[in-house]
Structure formats: structure tokens, C-alpha cells
Write a protein that holds these residues in place. Structure first.
Motif, mmCIF file in Angstrom:
data_model
loop_
_atom_site.group_PDB
_atom_site.id
_atom_site.type_symbol
_atom_site.label_atom_id
_atom_site.label_comp_id
_atom_site.label_asym_id
_atom_site.label_seq_id
_atom_site.Cartn_x
_atom_site.Cartn_y
_atom_site.Cartn_z
ATOM 1 N N ARG A 164 112.725 21.043 98.886
ATOM 2 C CA ARG A 164 111.433 20.475 99.274
ATOM 3 C C ARG A 164 111.070 20.867 100.703
ATOM 4 O O ARG A 164 109.917 21.167 101.019
ATOM 5 C CB ARG A 164 111.458 18.945 99.116
ATOM 6 C CG ARG A 164 111.437 18.496 97.658
ATOM 7 C CD ARG A 164 111.072 17.023 97.542
ATOM 8 N NE ARG A 164 112.156 16.167 98.027
ATOM 9 C CZ ARG A 164 113.161 15.705 97.280
ATOM 10 N NH1 ARG A 164 113.224 16.040 95.981
ATOM 11 N NH2 ARG A 164 114.092 14.919 97.782
ATOM 12 N N ALA A 165 112.068 20.899 101.587
ATOM 13 C CA ALA A 165 111.823 21.275 102.984
ATOM 14 C C ALA A 165 111.353 22.719 103.081
ATOM 15 O O ALA A 165 110.466 23.061 103.875
ATOM 16 C CB ALA A 165 113.090 21.064 103.810
ATOM 17 N N ARG A 166 111.987 23.585 102.264
ATOM 18 C CA ARG A 166 111.584 24.993 102.265
ATOM 19 C C ARG A 166 110.121 25.165 101.840
ATOM 20 O O ARG A 166 109.378 25.944 102.427
ATOM 21 C CB ARG A 166 112.486 25.796 101.320
ATOM 22 C CG ARG A 166 113.861 26.077 101.873
ATOM 23 C CD ARG A 166 114.680 26.814 100.832
ATOM 24 N NE ARG A 166 116.037 27.066 101.295
ATOM 25 C CZ ARG A 166 116.986 27.593 100.529
ATOM 26 N NH1 ARG A 166 116.706 27.894 99.257
ATOM 27 N NH2 ARG A 166 118.199 27.797 101.013
ATOM 28 N N SER A 210 110.225 34.097 99.232
ATOM 29 C CA SER A 210 111.054 34.533 98.096
ATOM 30 C C SER A 210 112.328 33.707 98.006
ATOM 31 O O SER A 210 112.832 33.413 96.904
ATOM 32 C CB SER A 210 111.413 36.017 98.257
ATOM 33 O OG SER A 210 110.234 36.788 98.284
ATOM 34 N N GLU A 211 112.888 33.318 99.165
ATOM 35 C CA GLU A 211 114.147 32.583 99.200
ATOM 36 C C GLU A 211 114.031 31.158 98.657
ATOM 37 O O GLU A 211 115.046 30.499 98.404
ATOM 38 C CB GLU A 211 114.675 32.539 100.634
ATOM 39 C CG GLU A 211 115.153 33.897 101.135
ATOM 40 C CD GLU A 211 115.455 33.894 102.625
ATOM 41 O OE1 GLU A 211 115.246 32.822 103.263
ATOM 42 O OE2 GLU A 211 115.880 34.932 103.156
ATOM 43 N N GLY A 250 109.421 31.369 92.783
ATOM 44 C CA GLY A 250 108.754 32.424 92.021
ATOM 45 C C GLY A 250 107.532 32.997 92.699
ATOM 46 O O GLY A 250 106.619 33.492 92.014
ATOM 47 N N PHE A 251 107.484 32.947 94.029
ATOM 48 C CA PHE A 251 106.347 33.528 94.747
ATOM 49 C C PHE A 251 106.339 35.042 94.571
ATOM 50 O O PHE A 251 107.394 35.688 94.514
ATOM 51 C CB PHE A 251 106.419 33.203 96.250
ATOM 52 C CG PHE A 251 106.103 31.778 96.573
ATOM 53 C CD1 PHE A 251 104.802 31.305 96.497
ATOM 54 C CD2 PHE A 251 107.112 30.896 96.965
ATOM 55 C CE1 PHE A 251 104.516 29.988 96.804
ATOM 56 C CE2 PHE A 251 106.830 29.590 97.267
ATOM 57 C CZ PHE A 251 105.527 29.120 97.189
ATOM 58 N N ASP A 252 105.115 35.623 94.522
ATOM 59 C CA ASP A 252 104.960 37.067 94.436
ATOM 60 C C ASP A 252 105.133 37.638 95.838
ATOM 61 O O ASP A 252 104.262 37.469 96.709
ATOM 62 C CB ASP A 252 103.568 37.408 93.878
ATOM 63 C CG ASP A 252 103.398 38.906 93.622
ATOM 64 O OD1 ASP A 252 103.925 39.708 94.409
ATOM 65 O OD2 ASP A 252 102.703 39.254 92.652
ATOM 66 N N ALA A 253 106.259 38.326 96.099
ATOM 67 C CA ALA A 253 106.586 38.807 97.446
ATOM 68 C C ALA A 253 105.545 39.792 97.968
ATOM 69 O O ALA A 253 105.172 39.758 99.147
ATOM 70 C CB ALA A 253 107.971 39.454 97.444
ATOM 71 N N SER A 254 105.072 40.697 97.088
ATOM 72 C CA SER A 254 104.097 41.703 97.545
ATOM 73 C C SER A 254 102.782 41.049 97.943
ATOM 74 O O SER A 254 102.123 41.456 98.908
ATOM 75 C CB SER A 254 103.857 42.737 96.440
ATOM 76 O OG SER A 254 103.314 42.105 95.284
ATOM 77 N N ARG A 255 102.375 39.988 97.209
ATOM 78 C CA ARG A 255 101.144 39.269 97.535
ATOM 79 C C ARG A 255 101.277 38.568 98.887
ATOM 80 O O ARG A 255 100.368 38.598 99.718
ATOM 81 C CB ARG A 255 100.816 38.262 96.439
ATOM 82 C CG ARG A 255 99.520 37.490 96.699
ATOM 83 C CD ARG A 255 99.276 36.415 95.665
ATOM 84 N NE ARG A 255 98.981 36.992 94.371
ATOM 85 C CZ ARG A 255 99.640 36.748 93.254
ATOM 86 N NH1 ARG A 255 100.689 35.936 93.283
ATOM 87 N NH2 ARG A 255 99.286 37.300 92.109
#
Length: 955
Positions: free
Chosen positions: A744-746, A820-821, A825-830
């Protein structure tokens, strides 16, 4: 004297110099002659005719001693009338001789004379027929329909009269029947057509005139009394002004008007030609006629040039042109009348209590007398709603009722407009004065107008500037104060400022109502003074008391218990009472008051000003039109469920909805007032905080509802996966992420990172937009050197500030890896692309700002229209770019699980650049739909970039 003369009948033939003239009819006659319309055949073309005028010497006698002979042609002069006829004959010939002399010198302004003959016992002159009609005929036909037309006729008569005066002659017979108006367009040329009373000034005493024309109501008193020593050019000036009186009133000047100025002014004041004219115009007309008709010859106009100068000034006043004391007064008067038409009637008279810095108590009258007599600027302080603006407006209105040349023009200037003058902040007051001035031939350009204005302001007692609302200036106040200081140095300027904390001024404060005053006002309205002391203190503010009276008027007397001393509750109750008057449109008016108006207030708050411009208004119209139809809005505000149809009934387009907003908030509730430039300002600053807070509350409710919708989606998903065992549990754990405190902190850290990133981009775009607002200035677009220099400095500051926000100490790649870490599931390139956006846009901004400076350079080849087109293209590009960024933010926000990304939306709603995009672009839950929207926005962005290139930008 009864006229017993028999004039030549139609068809009579008169032979003069071997040419046969056929009489077509009589054109006019006077005491010494008659004029006929006649014709004769062309010597080569027998079927063609020449049309002329025949002037026949035919003096009028009491008993007909000079009459027509039995043949119907000849003039018979009885013996006893012989000397009388000879006097008129000599006068006739002398006038013809002078006419021919002047005709050689100035043929354009002297009526023609073809030849003269003795025939039939008298003398005839053949005159060219030029068409037209006499002023007498025009007045009888009612063809002089405006004051401007009347002044134009008089100026043309003076132009003709100047020819006589310049050659040493006095005309001495000016009257409407001797002024011929030729058919030559709107400004009809005038000719003086009777020369029998013309004399040289020096000859009058040496050779007293045998024949002296005297016309009651037109001839000067010295002419009527044959006081030859007093006759001069001023005598002709008297006659011209007497003709002016006749044009205005339709009557000939009488003995009563000659001797009684009040009677003269009354007759003039009742003239239909003065209907609707400004008081300064009326004052100028009175001044011209009363001066021209003075009994004392020394106090009249002494030359045509002197009278023409006043008529020129009168024309400028009628048309509202020129840079003069009168022009400034007229403009101030017109502005005041426009404001008075929108001004609300006060519910109670206010006896203002004013206190000086030395604690001296003053009435309003004493205050104004003191301020007008002081050489230093004055500062009027007081809390919001204390009546400062009302008192200033009342004084402005009273000062513009009647023009007085010896008093300074009172000019009211609300400072809430200052925030809009970013490109000309250092000359806001000067530009506001020049804005309404029109060229007059002598002053055509902005530079000449500015020089003319400064020249006027150096004369004593020219203008009293009332600058209302210094506290409403949020940005650039230092430049405004510097300009105020420069105006204080002008000899003809007095200044009063309403606001707080300004050094170097005489300070005064407007005090709250006393308990006695408040009690008296309440008693007059049939109300008791509230027993609660907190409420009493609140009602000592005139605006709060006014609201309280309105509430009680609507039958809400019990409201005191609910309100106590709460200002916000009082405002809310007052607004509820206002909207209740329009029950027929209840839901629509409620939506306008509690949702649309707060949107406008929030935009004002965000831009630190009390108005929104036309673009901002139409964006709010678009946003509010879409919002009322949304399901989430109805669920957030259940009272509107099923009411969207009633709110939007009869509305088929955004333009119609915008008209509806204006009707409701401006015309009906008078809470949002429109200005002539298309902007809208809030009725009073006291509403701003209340309504902007209401907008934030509305936004929170709306966003909360959207969060609930998302939470509901996850509950449905949980139910669907329960039956899928271990695989289903793994899927649920992924969808229910985050679980641990660390996770949650991240996510919170990522949301914060996005807000910082968006904030950097928002600041850059805001600076860019401010520059483009400055660029859209008529003076700058037209190549004003000073404005360009100021614009160049502002561009440099904006680029420097944007450069600071375009850089970040952190590594873009590492920042993107943080997302990403998280495992969400975030899109890193975006994410990486978005992190690089500020730097990439700064490169674009720096490049285009340099090119914009080149375009705006007064020495460039760009015309004002091309510059305006380029600025417009740049603005459209920024709007398209903001939409692209919005969808990029939405895509990132959609990757956040749960409500963790919702904070980003809340930030967007309050941002300077993206706030206007929010809500009008509903975020789709479906990723594919969002990508389609983003792609469409990017296509639009490319089209806008192409338009910029067509306008001269190299990208």
C-alpha cells in the motif's frame, strides 16, 4: 405689411438680351425682388432646353405704388415711389457687382450670376439653376431630423460666410430663406443667395446704407436698431446662431428669449433634436446659442472660425470622438448608464459613516468634498460588503447627471479586470481611458491619442479616478501601484482607491452600521432587531443586512435561530430565497445556482480573479451540459435523479444552454454579470469563497460516487471467481492487490510521484497559456514597441520558469522502475514516456516561443491579422495537447488498483491546465475505449501542429 405684388405667371415670356425666357413658376420672393424658375431653347438644338433662375427687381410697397403693368410683364413705378425704387435699384446693382467680384475670387462658395439686363421697367439677373432647396423649405418639410445634420448645415453656411468676411464684407441678411442647400449627398453644400444687404465694414459709417435688410428673429439687435457703430462680423454670427435656434425649436427667436436666458434654455431643451443626446452635448448647444445671441456685441462670437471651432467640438461630442475633457465625460456618462441599467435597487438608504486616519468622523458629503480638494491620493478601506463599491458607484452616478466644464470628470474603474491585462499590466489605467476614445481627425492613432490624453491630464482638474477593488488584484499589483503613482504626478488627476494597505495615501475607512442605524432600517421594514448579539454584529455589515431583509421578505423570519452569527448560512439562505422566485424553472435554476455557478466560482478562484473570460465560460457550459446527463452525477446527487430532462428541457445545443445560463445567472439572479467583451464577473467577492467551497464539495461527492462504482466492480469479480479454486484465488489476490502495508505504501508513493509529475507539466502549460493571453492584445498585434518589449520580458520569464519545472533530479528510468516494482501491473513504457513529457514539451515550448517573439516583433513582415492567426493556432494546439495528456494520465490512473489512483483525478480537477478538461471528458472503464480516445486526441494534435506550420511556425 400685406404683399399686393402680382408676380409673373407660368408661361409668360420675357426677352432679355435677345433670348426668350419662358417662366415655369416662382421659386421665392423677398422685400425687394422675386426669383423665378425659367427656361430657354438651345441655339443649336431647338428641342433642348436650358433651365435657369430669373431674379426680378420688384420692391414691396405698402399700397402698391410699384406694381405689375396691364400686360402682365412690365413693372410700373408711380412718381411718389420713384426714389424708393431707385434706392432698391442701386442696392440690387451693388449686390450683383459684389457677387461677380467674389465669384471670380472663390467660385466654389459663391452662387453664380450669368448676366444682368434692363427690361420691362426693372432689372433682371440670370442665375444658374443648381437644384436644391432653401433651408426654409427644408425646415418646413421636416427634413432636418438630427442634431448632427443641423450642425453640418451650419458649418457649411459658415464656410460660405467666411468668403465674405475674408474679403472685408458683412452679409447682414442671414436667414433660412437665403441659405440654399444643394443636392450633393449627406453633407449638403450651402450657398448664400441674396447680396442686396452686403456692405464693407468701413463703408457702413462713411456711406450709411440706403437699403438695410432687417428681419425680426434673425437680424442682430444693432442691425434692427440701425446702430451702425456697433455693426460688425459679430452681427452675422448672431444671425447664424438665430438660424440654429430656429432649426432646433422650429420657431423664430422672440423678444422673451432674447432677454431671458432661462426661457431660451427651456425652448432649446424641449427640442426633439436633443432627445437622447448626452448632457455634455446639451450643455454645448446651450453654450453656443447663448453666446451667439448675447445682447453685448463684445461677448458674442467674433469670427466664423471661433464659432466653427465650437461646432466642431459639438460634432465630436455628438459622435463621441476626440480626446478632451468633454469626450472623457461623455464616455464616463455612457459607462455609468450601462451599469445603472443592471444595478440592483437598494432595499434601504445608507447613511455612510466614514472615519479618517486621525479618527475624525465624516459624512459622505464631507468625505467627497475632502477627497476632491486634496492633492494626494486617497484610500478608502472597509470590510467586504461594507458598502464601499455602492458608495463609489452612487457618487459616480450623481457626478455624471449634469456636465460641468469646471469640475473633474469622475471615472470609475473596477480593478477586477486588471488580471486580464497581463500583456499591458504596466499601462492598465491609461489603456482603460484610451479604450473608449475615438479618432477625431486630429488624433487618429494610438500614439497621438496617448499624447493627447497626457496633455489633457496636465491641465487642472480634468479627471477624478475612482479605482475600486485593489484587494481583488492578486498578481502584478506592484506594476499597478507604480502606474497609480505615475498618474498621481499629473496636474489634472485626483485618485481615490478602495482597498487596504497602500502607503502614501490619505486613509479613510467606512465604518459598520451602528446598532441604531441597523435598528432603524429593520423597524422601517417592520422587523425587530435580533436578540442574539452575534447576529446583531453580523447585520452591522450592510450586505449581510440586505440579505437578511430579503430572507425575511420571503417569509423566512424564523431563520435567525438557524443562522445565529454564521455568515455562510446567511449567504446560503439568501441564495435559496433568490432561486425560489423562479419555481416554474425550479430544477433548472437550482442546477444553475448550486452546480454551474460554483464551477464558475472555482475557475475564478483557481485563476485568482473575479471573472471568467468567454472561452472559460463556454467550457463550463459544455462541462455542465454533459455532467447533468451522467449516471454517476445522478447517483451522487439523488435529488436530480430523473430531473435531467426538466433541467435541459428545450435545450438542443451547447449555444442554447449557454444562453440559458446567462438568462438564469445574469438576467434573473444577477449573480454573474456579463461585460461587453464577453467575460462574466461574479456579483460580489463575498460569494466567491462560499461558492468555490460548494464546487469542491460537489466534486468530492461526485468522485466518491465514482469510487463506489469501482469498488462495486471488484465485489462482482470476487463473486465470479469464488468457484474457480486455487486459480480463482490467485486471480482474486491479483485483483485485490495491495494486501500488505508495504504494498500500500508503494502505491501511495507512486500516486504521489504522478501528482508531482503532473504538477510540473501543469505549471509549464499554465505559463505557456499566460504568454498566449498576453499575445492576444490589439496593441501588441498592431506592433506597439513598448508592449512588445514588455511581452518579450514576460516570455523570457515564462520560459525560465518552465525550464525549471521541466527538469527533475531523479533518473527517469529509475522513477519508472518504481512503478514496475509495485507488482500492480503498470505499463513501464507508458510510465517512462510520461516521465519524459515535461522535458520534451519544454523543447517544443522554447522553440515556438522564440518563433512567436520573431512574429510579434514590430519590425517583422507579419501583419496584425497573421499574428492573430498564429496566436490562435498555438492556443488550439495547447488545448489539443492537454487532451492528449489527460488521456495519458487516465490510462496510468486506470492501472492503479482500487482507489489508489483516485487522488490523481482529484488533483486534476483542481489544476490550472487540466481542470477545464476534467468531467467534460468522461473516463471510460474499458481500456480499449480509452486508447481509441487517446488516438483520436493525438490525431487532432497533429492537425493543430499542421495549422501552426501553415501560420509560419517551424516545428
Amino acid at each position: 405689411m400685406r404683399d399686393v405684388r402680382s408676380f409673373l405667371e407660368q408661361g409668360t415670356e420675357v426677352v432679355l438680351g435677345g433670348i426668350c425666357y419662358e417662366i415655369l413658376g416662382i421659386e421665392g420672393y423677398g422685400a425687394s425682388s422675386a426669383v423665378y424658375l425659367a427656361r430657354y431653347r438651345d441655339s443649336l438644338m431647338e428641342n433642348s432646353w436650358h433651365q435657369v433662375l430669373l431674379k426680378e427687381l420688384f420692391p414691396l410697397t405698402r399700397t402698391g405704388e410699384i406694381c405689375r403693368g396691364r400686360d402682365g410683364k412690365c413693372i410700373v413705378v408711380e412718381k411718389q415711389a420713384g426714389e424708393f425704387f431707385s434706392i432698391h435699384e442701386r442696392s440690387f446693382m451693388r449686390g450683383t457687382q459684389i457677387q461677380l467680384e467674389l465669384l471670380l475670387k472663390d467660385p466654389g462658395l459663391i452662387s453664380g450670376n450669368l448676366n444682368s439686363y434692363r427690361a420691362g421697367g426693372t432689372i433682371y439677373s440670370v442665375l444658374p439653376w443648381q437644384g436644391g432647396s432653401t433651408l426654409e423649405e427644408e425646415l418646413d418639410a421636416g427634413n432636418i431630423r438630427s442634431l448632427l445634420q443641423a450642425v453640418s448645415v451650419l458649418k457649411n453656411v459658415l464656410e460660405c460666410l467666411e468668403v465674405f468676411h475674408s474679403h472685408g464684407y458683412l452679409y447682414l441678411d442671414i436667414s433660412p430663406d437665403n441659405c440654399l442647400l444643394l443636392p450633393s449627398g449627406e453633407e449638403r453644400k450651402a450657398l448664400l443667395i441674396d447680396y442686396n444687404s452686403i456692405w464693407k465694414s468701413e463703408e457702413i459709417l462713411e456711406h450709411p446704407p440706403e437699403c438695410f435688410s432687417r428681419k425680426r428673429g434673425y437680424s442682430a439687435p444693432e442691425v434692427m436698431l440701425k446702430n451702425l457703430r456697433s455693426v460688425g462680423r459679430h452681427s452675422d454670427m448672431y444671425s447664424v446662431c438665430a438660424v440654429f435656434y430656429r432649426i432646433l425649436t422650429g420657431t423664430i427667436l422672440g423678444q422673451e428669449q432674447m432677454q431671458d436666458v432661462k426661457s431660451l434654455k427651456k425652448e432649446i431643451g424641449d427640442s426633439a433634436l436633443l432627445d437622447g443626446e448626452m448632457p455634455s452635448v446639451r450643455s454645448k448647444v446651450y453654450g453656443i446659442i447663448t453666446k451667439g445671441l448675447k445682447l453685448s456685441t463684445a461677448r458674442r462670437y467674433q469670427s466664423t472660425g471661433e464659432l466653427r471651432a465650437d461646432l466642431d467640438e459639438l460634432m465630436l461630442r455628438i459622435e463621441g470622438r476626440g480626446v478632451t475633457h468633454e469626450a472623457l465625460w461623455d464616455i464616463s456618462r455612457r459607462k455609468c448608464l450601462q451599469l445603472a441599467a443592471r444595478k440592483e435597487k437598494k432595499r434601504f438608504p445608507l447613511d455612510y459613516r466614514i472615519e479618517s486616519s486621525s479618527r475624525e468622523k465624516l459624512t459622505a458629503g464631507q468625505f467627497w468634498e475632502r477627497v476632491l480638494s486634496e492633492n494626494s491620493a486617497a484610500l478608502l478601506e472597509g470590510e467586504g460588503g461594507s458598502g464601499k463599491s455602492t458608495m463609489l458607484l452612487d457618487f459616480w452616478e450623481a457626478s455624471t447627471r449634469e456636465y460641468n466644464r469646471d469640475r473633474p470628470v469622475v471615472w470609475f474603474l473596477p480593478l477586477y479586470r486588471y488580471q486580464e491585462a497581463r500583456g499591458r499590466a504596466s499601462s492598465f489605467i491609461k489603456d482603460s481611458l484610451l479604450e473608449y476614445l475615438k479618432p477625431d481627425g486630429r488624433v487618429n492613432g494610438t500614439k497621438e491619442a496617448c499624447e493627447g490624453l497626457m496633455e489633457v491630464l496636465e491641465k487642472k482638474d480634468q479627471i477624478f479616478l475612482i479605482l475600486d477593488g485593489l484587494d481583488e488584484v492578486r498578481e502584478g499589483k506592484r506594476e499597478l501601484i507604480r502606474e497609480i503613482s505615475s498618474f498621481r504626478q499629473k496636474r489634472g488627476v485626483r485618485i481615490l482607491i478602495s482597498g487596504r494597505n497602500l502607503s502614501g495615501c490619505s486613509c479613510y475607512s467606512i465604518r459598520p452600521l451602528s446598532i441604531c442605524q441597523m435598528k432603524e432600517i429593520l423597524n422601517d421594514s417592520g422587523l425587530f432587531i435580533p436578540s442574539d448579539t452575534g447576529m446583531q454584529e453580523l447585520l452591522r455589515n450592510p450586505m449581510m443586512l440586505d440579505m437578511y431583509l430579503e430572507i425575511c421578505k420571503k417569509g423566512e423570519n424564523g431563520v435567525v435561530c438557524d443562522i445565529q452569527d454564521d455568515k455562510e448560512k446567511l449567504i446560503r439562505k439568501y441564495l435559496e430565497c433568490l432561486v425560489r422566485e423562479w419555481e416554474a424553472d425550479g430544477w433548472r435554476m437550482n442546477y444553475l445556482l448550486w452546480h454551474v455557478l460554483p464551477m464558475a466560482a472555482l475557475e475564478m478562484k483557481r485563476k485568482s480573479r473575479l471573472f471568467i473570460n468567454s472561452d472559460e465560460f463556454y467550457k463550463i457550459a459544455e462541462k455542465s451540459m454533459k455532467l447533468i446527463k451522467e449516471k454517476d452525477f445522478a447517483l451522487a446527487f439523488p435529488e436530480y435523479m430523473g430531473k435531467a430532462g426538466q433541467v435541459m428541457e428545450g435545450i438542443n445545443s451547447q449555444a442554447e444552454w449557454a444562453d440559458c445560463i446567462i438568462l438564469g445567472l445574469n438576467d434573473r439572479l444577477a449573480l454573474l454579470s456579463g461585460d461587453r467583451d464577453g467575460s462574466f464577473h461574479i456579483a460580489h467577492e463575498v460569494y466567491l469563497d462560499f461558492l468555490s467551497e460548494r464546487a469542491q464539495e460537489n466534486l468530492k461527492k461526485y468522485l466518491k460516487r465514482r469510487r463506489k462504482a469501482r469498488t462495486g466492480r471488484y465485489i462482482v469479480i470476487l463473486g465470479m471467481v469464488i468457484g474457480f479454486g486455487a486459480a480463482g484465488f490467485a486471480l482474486f489476490m491479483k485483483l485485490s492487490y495491495p494486501v500488505t502495508v508495504e504494498e500500500r505504501a508503494r502505491l501511495k508513493n507512486c500516486a504521489g510521484q504522478m501528482e508531482i509529475l503532473c504538477g510540473r507539466l501543469d505549471t509549464m502549460l499554465y505559463e505557456e497559456e499566460k504568454v498566449l493571453e498576453m499575445a492576444d492584445d490589439d496593441g501588441l498585434l498592431s506592433g506597439d514597441e513598448k508592449r512588445y518589449q514588455n511581452f518579450e520580458k514576460n516570455v523570457q520569464r515564462a520560459v525560465e520558469k518552465a525550464g525549471m519545472y521541466s527538469k527533475d533530479d531523479s533518473d527517469d528510468i529509475r522513477s519508472a522502475e518504481i512503478f514496475s516494482e509495485t507488482g500492480a501491473g503498470f505499463d513501464a513504457s507508458r510510465i517512462l514516456s510520461f516521465y519524459r513529457e515535461p522535458g520534451e514539451h519544454f523543447v517544443f515550448m522554447k522553440q515556438t516561443m522564440d518563433q512567436l517573439l520573431d512574429m510579434m516583433d514590430p519590425g517583422s513582415r507579419y501583419t496584425p491579422d497573421r499574428r492573430r492567426e498564429a496566436v490562435g493556432a498555438y492556443k488550439e494546439y495547447l488545448e489539443a495537447y492537454k487532451e492528449v495528456i489527460y488521456w495519458k494520465i487516465a490510462a496510468v490512473e486506470a492501472d492503479f488498483p482500487g482507489d489508489y489512483g483516485q487522488e490523481i483525478y482529484e488533483w486534476i480537477a483542481h489544476s490550472n491546465s487540466f481542470g477545464s478538461v476534467f468531467i467534460s471528458k468522461k473516463t471510460e472503464e474499458d481500456r480499449k475505449q480509452m486508447e481509441i480516445k487517446q488516438t483520436a486526441a493525438e490525431v487532432q494534435l497533429k492537425e493543430c501542429m499542421a495549422q501552426m506550420q501553415r501560420c509560419g511556425f517551424v516545428l
